[in-house]
Scaffold this motif. Structure first.
Motif, PDB file in Angstrom:
ATOM      1  N   ALA A   1     -54.025  27.885 -39.267  1.00 27.08           N
ATOM      2  CA  ALA A   1     -53.043  27.075 -39.112  1.00 27.08           C
ATOM      3  C   ALA A   1     -52.244  27.552 -37.759  1.00 27.08           C
ATOM      4  CB  ALA A   1     -51.828  26.693 -40.313  1.00 27.08           C
ATOM      5  N   PRO A   2     -51.539  26.666 -37.263  1.00 30.00           N
ATOM      6  CA  PRO A   2     -50.405  27.265 -36.352  1.00 30.00           C
ATOM      7  C   PRO A   2     -49.362  28.120 -36.677  1.00 30.00           C
ATOM      8  CG  PRO A   2     -50.537  24.816 -36.347  1.00 30.00           C
ATOM      9  CD  PRO A   2     -51.518  25.262 -37.239  1.00 30.00           C
ATOM     10  N   MET A   3     -48.570  28.737 -35.899  1.00 23.20           N
ATOM     11  CA  MET A   3     -47.610  29.702 -36.330  1.00 23.20           C
ATOM     12  C   MET A   3     -46.525  28.476 -36.964  1.00 23.20           C
ATOM     13  SD  MET A   3     -47.753  33.016 -36.597  1.00 23.20           S
ATOM     14  CE  MET A   3     -46.262  33.655 -36.407  1.00 23.20           C
ATOM     15  N   ALA A   4     -46.412  27.542 -36.007  1.00 20.80           N
ATOM     16  CA  ALA A   4     -45.425  26.866 -36.486  1.00 20.80           C
ATOM     17  C   ALA A   4     -45.505  26.295 -37.772  1.00 20.80           C
ATOM     18  CB  ALA A   4     -45.105  25.362 -35.544  1.00 20.80           C
ATOM     19  N   GLU A   5     -46.573  26.068 -38.483  1.00 20.51           N
ATOM     20  CA  GLU A   5     -46.683  25.567 -39.783  1.00 20.51           C
ATOM     21  C   GLU A   5     -46.676  26.905 -40.793  1.00 20.51           C
ATOM     22  OE1 GLU A   5     -50.203  23.388 -40.341  1.00 20.51           O
ATOM     23  OE2 GLU A   5     -49.766  22.058 -38.702  1.00 20.51           O
ATOM     24  N   LEU A   6     -47.115  28.084 -40.219  1.00 22.76           N
ATOM     25  CA  LEU A   6     -47.221  29.252 -41.087  1.00 22.76           C
ATOM     26  C   LEU A   6     -45.753  29.894 -41.520  1.00 22.76           C
ATOM     27  CD1 LEU A   6     -50.328  31.114 -39.506  1.00 22.76           C
ATOM     28  CD2 LEU A   6     -50.234  29.894 -41.587  1.00 22.76           C
ATOM     29  N   ARG A   7     -45.027  29.785 -40.407  1.00 22.06           N
ATOM     30  CA  ARG A   7     -43.579  30.234 -40.459  1.00 22.06           C
ATOM     31  C   ARG A   7     -42.786  29.560 -41.872  1.00 22.06           C
ATOM     32  NH1 ARG A   7     -40.803  29.457 -36.488  1.00 22.06           N
ATOM     33  NH2 ARG A   7     -39.008  30.757 -37.547  1.00 22.06           N
ATOM     34  N   GLY A   8     -41.695  30.197 -42.102  1.00 17.00           N
ATOM     35  CA  GLY A   8     -40.654  29.441 -42.991  1.00 17.00           C
ATOM     36  C   GLY A   8     -41.156  29.150 -44.253  1.00 17.00           C
ATOM     37  N   HIS A   9     -42.062  29.629 -44.857  1.00 14.71           N
ATOM     38  CA  HIS A   9     -42.654  29.291 -46.087  1.00 14.71           C
ATOM     39  C   HIS A   9     -42.831  30.742 -46.972  1.00 14.71           C
ATOM     40  CE1 HIS A   9     -43.359  25.446 -44.790  1.00 14.71           C
ATOM     41  NE2 HIS A   9     -44.326  25.958 -44.033  1.00 14.71           N
ATOM     42  N   TRP A  10     -42.804  30.556 -47.940  1.00 14.55           N
ATOM     43  CA  TRP A  10     -43.217  32.055 -49.044  1.00 14.55           C
ATOM     44  C   TRP A  10     -44.623  31.643 -49.626  1.00 14.55           C
ATOM     45  CZ3 TRP A  10     -41.521  36.382 -48.702  1.00 14.55           C
ATOM     46  CH2 TRP A  10     -39.843  36.757 -48.310  1.00 14.55           C
ATOM     47  N   TYR A  11     -45.290  32.412 -49.626  1.00 14.79           N
ATOM     48  CA  TYR A  11     -46.663  32.587 -49.963  1.00 14.79           C
ATOM     49  C   TYR A  11     -47.033  33.532 -51.114  1.00 14.79           C
ATOM     50  CZ  TYR A  11     -47.507  30.273 -45.501  1.00 14.79           C
ATOM     51  OH  TYR A  11     -47.536  29.428 -44.468  1.00 14.79           O
ATOM     52  N   ASP A  12     -47.680  32.970 -52.222  1.00 17.32           N
ATOM     53  CA  ASP A  12     -48.131  34.282 -53.343  1.00 17.32           C
ATOM     54  C   ASP A  12     -49.303  34.742 -52.713  1.00 17.32           C
ATOM     55  OD1 ASP A  12     -45.926  33.632 -55.202  1.00 17.32           O
ATOM     56  OD2 ASP A  12     -47.109  31.653 -55.689  1.00 17.32           O
ATOM     57  N   PHE A  13     -49.102  36.232 -52.667  1.00 16.51           N
ATOM     58  CA  PHE A  13     -50.222  36.935 -52.166  1.00 16.51           C
ATOM     59  C   PHE A  13     -50.528  37.985 -53.295  1.00 16.51           C
ATOM     60  CE2 PHE A  13     -52.161  40.432 -49.847  1.00 16.51           C
ATOM     61  CZ  PHE A  13     -53.257  39.948 -49.288  1.00 16.51           C
ATOM     62  N   ARG A  14     -51.429  37.616 -54.251  1.00 14.23           N
ATOM     63  CA  ARG A  14     -51.488  38.678 -55.336  1.00 14.23           C
ATOM     64  C   ARG A  14     -50.312  38.782 -56.133  1.00 14.23           C
ATOM     65  NH1 ARG A  14     -56.189  42.570 -52.497  1.00 14.23           N
ATOM     66  NH2 ARG A  14     -57.143  40.831 -51.729  1.00 14.23           N
ATOM     67  N   ALA A  15     -49.824  39.990 -56.165  1.00 14.59           N
ATOM     68  CA  ALA A  15     -48.637  39.983 -56.981  1.00 14.59           C
ATOM     69  C   ALA A  15     -47.318  40.184 -56.389  1.00 14.59           C
ATOM     70  CB  ALA A  15     -48.887  41.396 -57.765  1.00 14.59           C
ATOM     71  N   THR A  16     -47.587  39.890 -54.974  1.00 12.50           N
ATOM     72  CA  THR A  16     -46.617  39.775 -53.891  1.00 12.50           C
ATOM     73  C   THR A  16     -46.339  38.646 -53.189  1.00 12.50           C
ATOM     74  OG1 THR A  16     -47.390  42.305 -53.360  1.00 12.50           O
ATOM     75  CG2 THR A  16     -46.111  41.247 -51.646  1.00 12.50           C
ATOM     76  N   LYS A  17     -45.074  38.471 -52.809  1.00 13.85           N
ATOM     77  CA  LYS A  17     -44.526  37.356 -51.699  1.00 13.85           C
ATOM     78  C   LYS A  17     -45.169  37.525 -50.212  1.00 13.85           C
ATOM     79  CE  LYS A  17     -41.533  34.581 -53.659  1.00 13.85           C
ATOM     80  NZ  LYS A  17     -40.106  33.802 -53.796  1.00 13.85           N
ATOM     81  N   LEU A  18     -45.366  36.783 -49.737  1.00 13.86           N
ATOM     82  CA  LEU A  18     -45.776  36.984 -48.284  1.00 13.86           C
ATOM     83  C   LEU A  18     -45.005  36.004 -47.370  1.00 13.86           C
ATOM     84  CD1 LEU A  18     -49.148  37.811 -46.820  1.00 13.86           C
ATOM     85  CD2 LEU A  18     -47.962  35.978 -45.713  1.00 13.86           C
ATOM     86  N   ALA A  19     -44.381  36.373 -46.164  1.00 13.30           N
ATOM     87  CA  ALA A  19     -43.869  35.512 -45.442  1.00 13.30           C
ATOM     88  C   ALA A  19     -44.452  35.851 -44.030  1.00 13.30           C
ATOM     89  CB  ALA A  19     -42.221  35.894 -45.206  1.00 13.30           C
ATOM     90  N   VAL A  20     -44.400  34.845 -42.995  1.00 12.34           N
ATOM     91  CA  VAL A  20     -44.982  35.012 -41.784  1.00 12.34           C
ATOM     92  C   VAL A  20     -43.787  34.787 -40.644  1.00 12.34           C
ATOM     93  CG1 VAL A  20     -46.689  33.874 -40.083  1.00 12.34           C
ATOM     94  CG2 VAL A  20     -47.134  33.891 -42.576  1.00 12.34           C
TER      95      VAL A  20
END
Ligand code: SF4
Length: 287
Positions: A230-249
């Motif tokens: 996905a483009p950066m504009a869509e990837l940013r601004g959300h939290w993602y569950d990444f295994r036991a960690t939260k991930l931001a872009v």
């Protein structure tokens, strides 16, 4: 070739295998014929707890893919799964310093992807606090990093340092690494096969460090970690569950140097991270 397989399926399979690993199960046996059937069987096993959520393979794979192509897909999936499922040297220690050392030793003088013969001076493993709550993941080393053997030490690194400082932290408080550990020639974007070959070592570093938050710097890091195109504009601004960690872009510092107007947006991303980590948010962002 692995791009043919649904990224969600790949991640789901990897997660399930990791779950079995945590239970101490490392050996897997496959029943039935190789090919698409086995991929669907595996998929069904992944979703055994909730059969109604079983995703279907794309029509292209299900109905029209010739036998030879489907066999290749299954082989790639199996390779990735077994790569993840093999016990790793660091499983024997709970000390993150020792564990990272073992991963570095396992990496050795790596020749696993073609970047090893394209002018790298040295492998750039990662740097920082092995018990960091915050981890930054970039794309790959540049010329300065290749020379010094440390990620983010050039101009982009100085900006990253400023970003970290603006968050009220020091560089040595966080851990910094890249998707690929060798410099791509001419600072080109790392290719998919290079990312897929190198990133399992990063995943192992993440598993050892167990950060509360990972910040993916730029599209390559985000897409590789999340298996989302996905483009950066869509990837940013959300939290993602990444295994036991939260991930931001957020944006890569090198991009921010080229387009400083986006620093405001990056600061918003970092404020989101600071809130999650319980850090006080200052009025002024990085310069
Ligand atoms: S980029 Fe990673 S996988 Fe490729 S040679 Fe370097 S260390 Fe090995």
């Amino acid at each position: 070739m692995s791009s043919v397989l649904d990224p969600l399926l790949r991640r789901a399979l990897a997660e399930r295998v990791r779950y079995y690993n945590e239970l101490g199960i490392y050996d897997f046996y496959q029943r039935g014929s190789a090919g698409l059937e086995s991929a669907e069987t595996a998929l069904a096993a992944v979703h055994a707890d909730s059969p109604s959520s079983i995703p279907t393979l794309p029509t292209e794979l299900r109905e029209e893919m010739p036998a030879r192509k489907s066999a290749v897909v299954a082989t790639v999936a199996e390779q990735k799964i077994f790569e993840i499922s093999a016990p790793k040297p660091e499983y024997g220690t709970s000390d993150p310093v020792a564990a990272l050392k073992l991963i570095r030793e396992d990496l050795g003088d790596c020749t696993r992807c073609k970047l090893h013969k394209q002018g790298r001076k040295q492998i750039v493993f990662g740097v920082g606090n092995p018990r960091a709550e915050l981890m930054f993941v970039g794309e790959g080393p540049g010329a300065d990093e290749d020379t010094q053997g440390e990620p983010f030490v050039g101009r982009a690194g100085q900006l990253l340092n400023n970003m970290i400082k603006a968050m009220g932290l020091r560089r040595e408080d966080v851990y910094i690494a890249n998707i690929v550990k060798c410099r791509p020639p001419g600072n080109r974007t790392p290719e998919r096969d290079e990312c897929e070959t190198c990133s399992p070592f990063l995943m192992r570093q993440i598993a050892v460090i167990k950060p509360k938050v990972i910040v993916a710097l730029g599209a390559v890091a985000a897409k590789t970690l999340l298996a989302i195109n996905a483009p950066m504009a869509e990837l940013r601004g959300h939290w993602y569950d990444f295994r036991a960690t939260k991930l931001a872009v957020t944006y890569h510092p090198a991009f921010l140097l080229r387009d400083p107007r986006q620093k405001k947006e990056a600061w918003k991303d970092l404020q989101m991270v600071m809130k999650e980590l319980g850090l006080e948010i200052p009025a002024k962002g990085p310069q």
